[in-house]
Design an enzyme around this catalytic site. Sequence first.
Site, PDB file in Angstrom:
ATOM      1  N   TYR A 181     -14.109 -47.256 -35.824  1.00 22.89           N
ATOM      2  CA  TYR A 181     -14.979 -47.848 -36.848  1.00 22.89           C
ATOM      3  C   TYR A 181     -14.197 -48.041 -38.147  1.00 22.89           C
ATOM      4  CZ  TYR A 181     -18.748 -48.017 -40.354  1.00 22.89           C
ATOM      5  OH  TYR A 181     -19.568 -48.363 -41.406  1.00 22.89           O
ATOM      6  N   LYS A 187     -13.060 -51.532 -40.217  1.00 22.31           N
ATOM      7  CA  LYS A 187     -13.405 -51.863 -41.609  1.00 22.31           C
ATOM      8  C   LYS A 187     -12.135 -52.125 -42.439  1.00 22.31           C
ATOM      9  CE  LYS A 187     -17.959 -51.468 -41.246  1.00 22.31           C
ATOM     10  NZ  LYS A 187     -18.864 -52.629 -41.374  1.00 22.31           N
TER      11      LYS A 187
HETATM   12  N1  LIG Z   1     -25.284 -46.324 -43.494  1.00 23.31           N
HETATM   13  C1  LIG Z   1     -24.131 -46.014 -44.052  1.00 23.31           C
HETATM   14  O1  LIG Z   1     -23.935 -44.872 -44.537  1.00 23.31           O
HETATM   15  C2  LIG Z   1     -23.030 -47.022 -44.165  1.00 23.31           C
HETATM   16  C3  LIG Z   1     -21.869 -46.674 -44.870  1.00 23.31           C
HETATM   17  C4  LIG Z   1     -20.835 -47.600 -45.011  1.00 23.31           C
HETATM   18  C5  LIG Z   1     -20.968 -48.860 -44.448  1.00 23.31           C
HETATM   19  N2  LIG Z   1     -22.105 -49.183 -43.746  1.00 23.31           N
HETATM   20  C6  LIG Z   1     -22.188 -50.534 -43.180  1.00 23.31           C
HETATM   21  O2  LIG Z   1     -23.387 -51.146 -43.579  1.00 23.31           O
HETATM   22  C7  LIG Z   1     -23.792 -52.123 -42.600  1.00 23.31           C
HETATM   23  C8  LIG Z   1     -25.249 -51.894 -42.249  1.00 23.31           C
HETATM   24  O3  LIG Z   1     -25.365 -50.601 -41.687  1.00 23.31           O
HETATM   25  P1  LIG Z   1     -26.721 -49.760 -41.632  1.00 23.31           P
HETATM   26  O4  LIG Z   1     -26.409 -48.410 -42.127  1.00 23.31           O
HETATM   27  O5  LIG Z   1     -27.841 -50.545 -42.223  1.00 23.31           O
HETATM   28  O6  LIG Z   1     -26.864 -49.644 -40.041  1.00 23.31           O
HETATM   29  P2  LIG Z   1     -28.099 -49.845 -39.031  1.00 23.31           P
HETATM   30  O7  LIG Z   1     -29.367 -49.380 -39.636  1.00 23.31           O
HETATM   31  O8  LIG Z   1     -27.618 -49.266 -37.759  1.00 23.31           O
HETATM   32  O9  LIG Z   1     -28.199 -51.440 -38.925  1.00 23.31           O
HETATM   33  C9  LIG Z   1     -27.159 -52.176 -38.339  1.00 23.31           C
HETATM   34  C10 LIG Z   1     -27.643 -53.595 -38.149  1.00 23.31           C
HETATM   35  O10 LIG Z   1     -26.579 -54.349 -37.560  1.00 23.31           O
HETATM   36  C11 LIG Z   1     -27.138 -55.019 -36.434  1.00 23.31           C
HETATM   37  N3  LIG Z   1     -26.125 -55.371 -35.449  1.00 23.31           N
HETATM   38  C12 LIG Z   1     -25.258 -54.579 -34.775  1.00 23.31           C
HETATM   39  N4  LIG Z   1     -24.514 -55.305 -33.937  1.00 23.31           N
HETATM   40  C13 LIG Z   1     -24.904 -56.594 -34.079  1.00 23.31           C
HETATM   41  C14 LIG Z   1     -24.513 -57.817 -33.496  1.00 23.31           C
HETATM   42  N5  LIG Z   1     -23.562 -57.900 -32.549  1.00 23.31           N
HETATM   43  N6  LIG Z   1     -25.116 -58.960 -33.903  1.00 23.31           N
HETATM   44  C15 LIG Z   1     -26.083 -58.922 -34.859  1.00 23.31           C
HETATM   45  N7  LIG Z   1     -26.531 -57.795 -35.409  1.00 23.31           N
HETATM   46  C16 LIG Z   1     -25.921 -56.642 -35.027  1.00 23.31           C
HETATM   47  C17 LIG Z   1     -28.176 -54.080 -35.876  1.00 23.31           C
HETATM   48  O11 LIG Z   1     -29.037 -54.748 -34.975  1.00 23.31           O
HETATM   49  P3  LIG Z   1     -29.884 -53.950 -33.833  1.00 23.31           P
HETATM   50  O12 LIG Z   1     -31.120 -53.405 -34.528  1.00 23.31           O
HETATM   51  O13 LIG Z   1     -30.177 -55.019 -32.834  1.00 23.31           O
HETATM   52  O14 LIG Z   1     -28.989 -52.866 -33.302  1.00 23.31           O
HETATM   53  C18 LIG Z   1     -28.844 -53.687 -37.188  1.00 23.31           C
HETATM   54  O15 LIG Z   1     -29.708 -54.696 -37.623  1.00 23.31           O
HETATM   55  C19 LIG Z   1     -22.835 -51.949 -41.425  1.00 23.31           C
HETATM   56  O16 LIG Z   1     -21.819 -52.924 -41.476  1.00 23.31           O
HETATM   57  C20 LIG Z   1     -22.238 -50.570 -41.660  1.00 23.31           C
HETATM   58  O17 LIG Z   1     -20.956 -50.431 -41.069  1.00 23.31           O
HETATM   59  C21 LIG Z   1     -23.122 -48.292 -43.594  1.00 23.31           C
END
Ligand SMILES: NC(=O)c1ccc[n+]([C@@H]2O[C@H](COP(=O)([O-])OP(=O)(O)OC[C@H]3O[C@@H](n4cnc5c(N)ncnc54)[C@H](OP(=O)(O)O)[C@@H]3O)[C@@H](O)[C@H]2O)c1
Length: 230
Positions: A155, A159
């Site tokens: 992961y 990034k």
């Molecule tokens: N949460 C954190 O602490 C954190 C920290 C740093 C960075 N981020 C980044 O922030 C972003 C959002 O994360 P989040 O925390 O909101 O995660 P999340 O709640 O798991 O949401 C991830 C989203 O991405 C979608 N997704 C995954 N694979 C996909 C694909 N192939 N095509 C289209 N949609 C896809 C998921 O869809 P489904 O519902 O269909 O699975 C979901 O809507 C990500 O890029 C993550 O790496 C998060």
Amino acid sequence: MKTVLITGANKGIGHEVARQLAAKGFHVFVGARNAKAGRKAADEIGKKCGKATFLEIDVADNDSVATAAREVTKISDHLDVLVNNAGIIVDGDDAILEIGDELFRKTLETNTLGPLRVTRAFAPLLRKSKAPRVISVSSGGGQLSDGADGWAPAYCISKTALNGVTVQLATALPKFAVNSVCPGWVRTDMGGKNASRSVEEGADTIVWLASEAPQDLTGKFLRDRKEIPW
Ligand SMILES: NC(=O)c1ccc[n+]([C@@H]2O[C@H](COP(=O)([O-])OP(=O)(O)OC[C@H]3O[C@@H](n4cnc5c(N)ncnc54)[C@H](OP(=O)(O)O)[C@@H]3O)[C@@H](O)[C@H]2O)c1
């Protein structure tokens, strides 16, 4: 009316970004690979906050991305902002020497190649905006400056590579603002319930870059509206 596409907007940070930008008057394309969840999210945002249209888009699938770009072209003659938010952490991503190629490939396919292919597919519509912006949701886990702590290596590497995509796109698209954002550790399905930030806090810098940041701010990595090291 300003237009924005957010990938992975059916839940988590993407959903919150969609909600806030709709409330600011954007026509929001709520991107989701799961049609049921995406439609539900777009309906909710549309009822409470403004104009929201569901867009089926799986960022790991070229055909799906190409179809999505054609769909948006039928509805809008331009796209102002693209938020590459969709991302995954794959189970078993915990020891660099034990990770199989498939897990690595799947992670890079979604987190790195996904944002590049979506930007490529939507570039013609973005070029028709007066002030096109591309925001990719990265992670502090991808920073190289402090070394790695061993957490989720595939992961984190995806990034790091996504940040490389941001820098390359910023050079290739000089009229665009192209940036990476670390949202911090956010309480979502990915971040878990012990994370330190709310989705509102996680969405803040992304929404700011989409709506208020200067257009000449480009090729940077940001957290809390400030530049951070790669
Ligand atoms: N949460 C954190 O602490 C954190 C920290 C740093 C960075 N981020 C980044 O922030 C972003 C959002 O994360 P989040 O925390 O909101 O995660 P999340 O709640 O798991 O949401 C991830 C989203 O991405 C979608 N997704 C995954 N694979 C996909 C694909 N192939 N095509 C289209 N949609 C896809 C998921 O869809 P489904 O519902 O269909 O699975 C979901 O809507 C990500 O890029 C993550 O790496 C998060």
